[in-house]
Design a protein around this motif. Structure first.
Motif, short mmCIF file in Angstrom:
data_model
loop_
_atom_site.label_atom_id
_atom_site.label_comp_id
_atom_site.label_asym_id
_atom_site.label_seq_id
_atom_site.Cartn_x
_atom_site.Cartn_y
_atom_site.Cartn_z
N GLY B 104 0.81 -1.22 0.00
CA GLY B 104 0.00 0.00 0.00
C GLY B 104 0.84 1.26 0.00
O GLY B 104 1.71 1.44 -0.84
N ARG B 105 0.58 2.11 0.99
CA ARG B 105 1.25 3.41 1.00
C ARG B 105 2.64 3.36 1.61
O ARG B 105 3.16 4.39 2.03
N PHE B 106 3.25 2.20 1.68
CA PHE B 106 4.53 2.11 2.38
C PHE B 106 5.58 3.02 1.76
O PHE B 106 6.50 3.47 2.44
N TRP B 107 5.44 3.32 0.46
CA TRP B 107 6.38 4.29 -0.10
C TRP B 107 6.35 5.60 0.69
O TRP B 107 7.37 6.20 0.96
N CYS B 108 5.14 6.01 1.07
CA CYS B 108 5.00 7.29 1.77
C CYS B 108 5.67 7.27 3.14
O CYS B 108 6.00 8.31 3.70
N THR B 109 5.86 6.07 3.69
CA THR B 109 6.62 5.97 4.94
C THR B 109 8.05 6.45 4.72
O THR B 109 8.64 7.08 5.58
N MET B 110 8.58 6.13 3.55
CA MET B 110 10.00 6.39 3.33
C MET B 110 10.27 7.51 2.34
O MET B 110 11.41 7.79 2.00
N CYS B 111 9.20 8.17 1.90
CA CYS B 111 9.38 9.19 0.86
C CYS B 111 10.15 10.40 1.38
O CYS B 111 9.85 10.94 2.44
N PRO B 112 11.15 10.85 0.64
CA PRO B 112 11.96 11.98 1.09
C PRO B 112 11.33 13.35 0.79
O PRO B 112 11.75 14.35 1.37
N ILE B 113 10.37 13.40 -0.10
CA ILE B 113 9.90 14.70 -0.58
C ILE B 113 9.42 15.63 0.54
O ILE B 113 9.82 16.79 0.60
N PRO B 114 8.57 15.16 1.44
CA PRO B 114 8.07 16.10 2.47
C PRO B 114 9.00 16.22 3.66
O PRO B 114 8.70 16.97 4.60
N ILE B 115 10.11 15.50 3.66
CA ILE B 115 10.91 15.38 4.87
C ILE B 115 11.61 16.67 5.29
O ILE B 115 11.52 17.07 6.46
N ARG B 191 0.68 20.51 9.02
CA ARG B 191 1.08 19.13 8.78
C ARG B 191 1.47 18.89 7.32
O ARG B 191 2.06 19.73 6.68
N ARG B 192 1.09 17.69 6.79
CA ARG B 192 1.58 17.34 5.46
C ARG B 192 0.57 17.71 4.37
O ARG B 192 0.05 16.83 3.68
N ALA B 193 0.34 19.00 4.21
CA ALA B 193 -0.64 19.42 3.21
C ALA B 193 -0.22 18.97 1.81
O ALA B 193 -1.04 18.55 1.01
N PHE B 194 1.06 19.02 1.55
CA PHE B 194 1.54 18.64 0.22
C PHE B 194 1.17 17.20 -0.09
O PHE B 194 0.63 16.90 -1.16
N CYS B 195 1.46 16.31 0.83
CA CYS B 195 1.17 14.89 0.62
C CYS B 195 -0.32 14.65 0.43
O CYS B 195 -0.75 13.91 -0.45
N ARG B 196 -1.08 15.27 1.29
CA ARG B 196 -2.50 15.01 1.31
C ARG B 196 -3.20 15.55 0.06
O ARG B 196 -4.12 14.95 -0.47
N LEU B 198 -1.59 17.64 -2.75
CA LEU B 198 -0.94 18.12 -3.95
C LEU B 198 -0.05 17.10 -4.64
O LEU B 198 0.09 17.10 -5.86
N CYS B 199 0.57 16.22 -3.89
CA CYS B 199 1.57 15.33 -4.48
C CYS B 199 0.99 14.50 -5.61
O CYS B 199 0.03 13.75 -5.43
N PRO B 200 1.56 14.60 -6.81
CA PRO B 200 1.04 13.85 -7.95
C PRO B 200 1.21 12.34 -7.78
O PRO B 200 0.46 11.56 -8.36
N VAL B 201 2.18 11.96 -7.00
CA VAL B 201 2.41 10.54 -6.77
C VAL B 201 1.44 10.01 -5.72
O VAL B 201 0.85 8.94 -5.86
N GLY B 202 1.26 10.82 -4.68
CA GLY B 202 0.40 10.41 -3.58
C GLY B 202 -1.01 10.07 -4.03
O GLY B 202 -1.65 9.18 -3.46
N GLY B 203 -1.50 10.74 -5.06
CA GLY B 203 -2.86 10.49 -5.53
C GLY B 203 -3.08 9.05 -5.94
O GLY B 203 -3.99 8.38 -5.46
N PHE B 204 -2.21 8.57 -6.82
CA PHE B 204 -2.47 7.20 -7.29
C PHE B 204 -2.01 6.17 -6.28
O PHE B 204 -2.59 5.08 -6.19
N ILE B 205 -0.98 6.50 -5.48
CA ILE B 205 -0.58 5.54 -4.45
C ILE B 205 -1.76 5.32 -3.50
O ILE B 205 -2.08 4.20 -3.13
N GLY B 206 -2.42 6.41 -3.16
CA GLY B 206 -3.57 6.31 -2.27
C GLY B 206 -4.68 5.47 -2.87
O GLY B 206 -5.21 4.56 -2.25
N PRO B 243 0.31 13.36 10.89
CA PRO B 243 0.75 14.35 9.91
C PRO B 243 -0.17 14.40 8.69
O PRO B 243 -0.17 15.37 7.95
N TRP B 244 -0.92 13.32 8.49
CA TRP B 244 -1.79 13.22 7.32
C TRP B 244 -3.20 13.71 7.60
O TRP B 244 -4.09 13.52 6.78
N LEU B 245 -3.41 14.28 8.79
CA LEU B 245 -4.73 14.79 9.16
C LEU B 245 -5.79 13.70 9.11
O LEU B 245 -6.92 13.91 8.68
S1 SF4 Z 1 2.18 11.74 -0.71
FE1 SF4 Z 1 3.84 12.11 -2.15
S2 SF4 Z 1 5.29 13.41 -1.08
FE2 SF4 Z 1 3.89 12.59 0.44
S3 SF4 Z 1 4.90 10.82 1.23
FE3 SF4 Z 1 3.57 10.07 -0.41
S4 SF4 Z 1 4.75 10.14 -2.29
FE4 SF4 Z 1 5.85 11.31 -0.73
#
Ligand code: SF4
Ligand code: SF4
Ligand SMILES: [Cu+2]
Lengths: 163, 495
Positions: B104-115, B191-196, B198-206, B243-245
């Protein structure tokens, strides 16, 4: 998802067995491909490579044909690698090269440039279609079976509550 | 005082832990085929470490920065540049073939973008610093509390794929843009507004994480209801508020929980579980289905289809259209040609595919005698595209990952393409890996996706008030649509 935990009815089980057997048949049943392909002949084809495509971009031959490709690079150095056949050659502009092989496997095989030639290089692709393209038709058969099978299975496995 | 109470609690909890774990989670029903991974001691220990996420993200941040640097300053030859190979082949394969379908969203556990932004907010790398988060902490605008921005952000990136996949500088710039945007948003919004949002990757991962065999949930909702402190959402001395509200106590789908493991630390009632579960469980959850997510489903299927034609097909003219630069890389080849491509791209994503599907669901509604509105039917049935789309993406990705994966060995030794040879693998030749086997995998994946999607169509009919026969009749046109989509993919891959 209850798909996996739901207990199978006897009917459901029969449906699964029937469709799985049919799928195996469609996937593996021997087909007299060679007979369908007709008498093998020699096909001589000149393929030109330029940034970032081949012409012709689709080559159709029959299974068993002896294929001779004269490969010419039109602008910079290009390569020609055929998936599945593992055949590879390179050509400099003005110095065509030739590869020969017997098309003994049916299906679609991409051929691609194997020498870095610029931005779109990894996507410089053509298709060798060795007919009759049985893998494709088997895949189509499997897909149709999958769709019908899923419907028949659901029809025989009524879900109780509307949840 | 609270600290004392907490440690006491924890003692009690650990003492009764075994017994508690043995109890069936009755209140939420649906314990079907679930196994709490936290019962495995090393996993439990690991996920409770504050440094857990820090270690992962710091490692990925290193590669991420390297990708930005190699992208911006390395060789312009894409297949010799770390950024292109690691982002679009290695990372992409990791996410879509391994992480999303299995974790699932395990990438988001380790994603560097919002860090970097999160570190700034917290003014801390690992530990919990008491007090408010740094930044303006504004609430995200109500109207944008959906994934529409993510949909458009994804389309924006996808439309440029012809450039991004081939030009390291473009990839470097986009990565830089992501991290800067995430940082800026961290300072402005909470918190993580970008992830929730805006992130183009987060949309489909979710969206696709709904298909995963893993979920983070609460053990017992009643415990949450009576736990007035809601430390999981508000934070505690042990960790930060979600952080994800997200309020874990209300979780029914994986979509918006970023698996940051923060609530494991902050929940002092030992109520968080990380379950293995039957894959795809969330797809049957009716609550939460929305138009923005539905469109995400279309966008993903349409993009997989277009990419398969552009990047795997034999049509040079199509590749030229998708590539706004000239072959030498100097300037625009033909703006009108590219605009035509972009227009067609958007139209297929946002009009053609959804339009055809709308007609299909209208028919389904008629055939099945469904009482719900056409709009609702459209949204509901769109979730059948989740399993099919995910597997189609895996099928597509396998084709170029198997063929081009070997580039990774070369660029790891020479990330900038400057002639380094760090690990002695610089000269590793391009070696396509079993290209012909891919077709069989693709066939299997697509057929599997289709079966799941068709079954889901039936269940969705039932959820919307149809009886057995009605749901079946309604599933017919949907099945035709899904089968057609599958056949288009097959034609592109095998035909
Ligand atoms: S939503 Fe995007 S920026 Fe946020 S953790 Fe997931 S992949 Fe990374
Ligand atoms: S619910 Fe828990 S794991 Fe999920 S994002 Fe929120 S705090 Fe992190
Ligand atoms: Cu080339």
């Amino acid at each position: 998802m209850r798909v996996f935990s739901q207990r199978l009815s006897q009917q459901g089980l029969i449906v699964v067995v029937v469709f799985v057997s049919l799928s195996l048949l469609v996937a593996f049943a021997p087909v007299p491909v060679d007979a369908l392909a007709g008498t093998p002949t020699t096909r001589e084809i000149t393929v030109e490579g330029r940034m970032f495509d081949f012409s012709p971009n689709v080559i159709r031959v029959n299974k068993g044909d002896h294929v001779v490709i004269d490969f010419a690079a039109m602008d910079v150095v290009h390569g020609l690698y055929v998936d599945g056949y593992g055949i590879e050659t390179e050509a400099e502009p003005g110095v065509p090269t030739r590869v020969e092989f017997v098309a003994d496997k049916a299906g679609k095989f991409r051929y691609r440039c194997s020498v870095s030639c610029g931005a779109m290089h990894p996507f410089m692709i053509g298709e060798l279609i060795v007919g009759p393209n049985t893998p494709f038709w088997r895949a189509v058969g499997l897909t149709l079976l999958a769709a019908v099978g899923a419907l028949v299975f659901t029809a025989t496995n009524r879900t109780e509550a509307a949840r | 005082m609270t600290a004392f109470r907490k440690s006491e609690d924890r003692f009690v909890v650990s003492a009764s832990a075994l017994q508690e774990r043995a109890e069936v989670r009755t209140t939420n029903g649906n314990t079907n085929g679930r196994f709490d991974l936290l019962q495995i001691r090393p996993i439990r220990w690991l996920l409770h470490q504050r440094a857990f996420q820090w270690v992962l993200t710091t490692a990925t941040l290193f590669f991420f920065l390297l990708a930005i640097l190699t992208g911006l300053f390395g060789t312009p030859a894409g297949n010799k540049n770390f950024s292109i190979i690691f982002v679009w082949i290695v990372w992409w394969a990791l996410v879509i073939i391994v992480l999303v379908p299995f974790a699932g969203r395990f990438w988001c556990t380790m994603c560097p973008i919002p860090i970097p932004g999160e570190w700034a907010q917290r003014r801390s790398f690992i530990g919990k610093r008491p007090g408010k988060l740094l930044g303006l902490g504004k609430k995200w605008p109500r109207r944008l509390r959906n994934i529409w921005l993510q949909n458009f952000a994804f389309l924006g990136v996808a439309i440029l794929s012809g450039v991004l996949l081939t030009r390291p500088q473009a990839t470097g710039l986009v990565l830089l843009l992501f991290v800067v945007a995430a940082f800026a948003l961290s300072l402005i919004f909470e918190r993580r507004a970008f992830c929730r949002y805006l992130c183009p990757v987060g949309g489909f991962i979710g969206l696709y994480s709904m298909a995963a065999p893993v979920e983070l949930r609460v053990r017992d909702r009643d415990v949450c209801r009576t736990h007035t402190e809601k430390t999981c959402y508000l934070g505690s001395a042990e960790g930060y508020g979600c952080p994800w509200l997200v309020f874990p106590g209300a979780l029914e789908r994986n979509t918006y929980c970023g698996l940051c493991t923060e609530c494991l630390k902050t929940c002092d009632r030992n109520n968080i579980v990380v379950n293995l579960r039957p894959p795809g469980s969330d797809l049957l959850v009716q609550k939460g289905r929305r138009l923005d997510e539905a469109f995400k489903g279309f966008i993903m299927v349409a993009c997989a289809m277009i990419y398969s034609a552009v990047f795997l097909g034999p049509w040079g003219w199509l590749k030229d259209m998708a590539n706004p630069a000239t072959s030498s890389g100097q300037g625009m080849a033909s703006p009108t040609r590219y605009l035509a491509y972009a227009g067609a791209f958007l139209a297929i994503n946002l009009l053609v595919l959804p339009g055809l599907f709308y007609a299909t669901t209208w028919l389904a509604k008629r055939l099945g005698g469904l009482k719900t509105t056409p709009r609702k039917m459209f949204i509901e049935y769109a979730y059948t595209l989740v399993p099919l789309g995910l597997l189609a993406w895996i099928a597509f990705s396998l084709a170029f990952v198997f063929v081009n994966g070997s580039y990774a060995f070369a660029v790891i030794s020479d990330p900038f393409g400057w002639g380094w040879d760090l690990f002695g693998t610089k000269g590793f030749p391009w070696t396509p890996f079993v290209p012909q086997v891919v077709q069989y995998l693709q066939t299997g994946l697509l057929a599997g996706g289709l079966v799941t999607a068709v079954y889901l169509a039936y269940r969705i009919g039932r959820q919307n008030g149809a009886d057995h026969a009605g749901a079946l009749r309604a599933a017919m046109p949907i099945t035709v649509f899904l089968t057609t989509v599958t056949l288009v993919f097959l034609r592109l891959y095998l035909g």
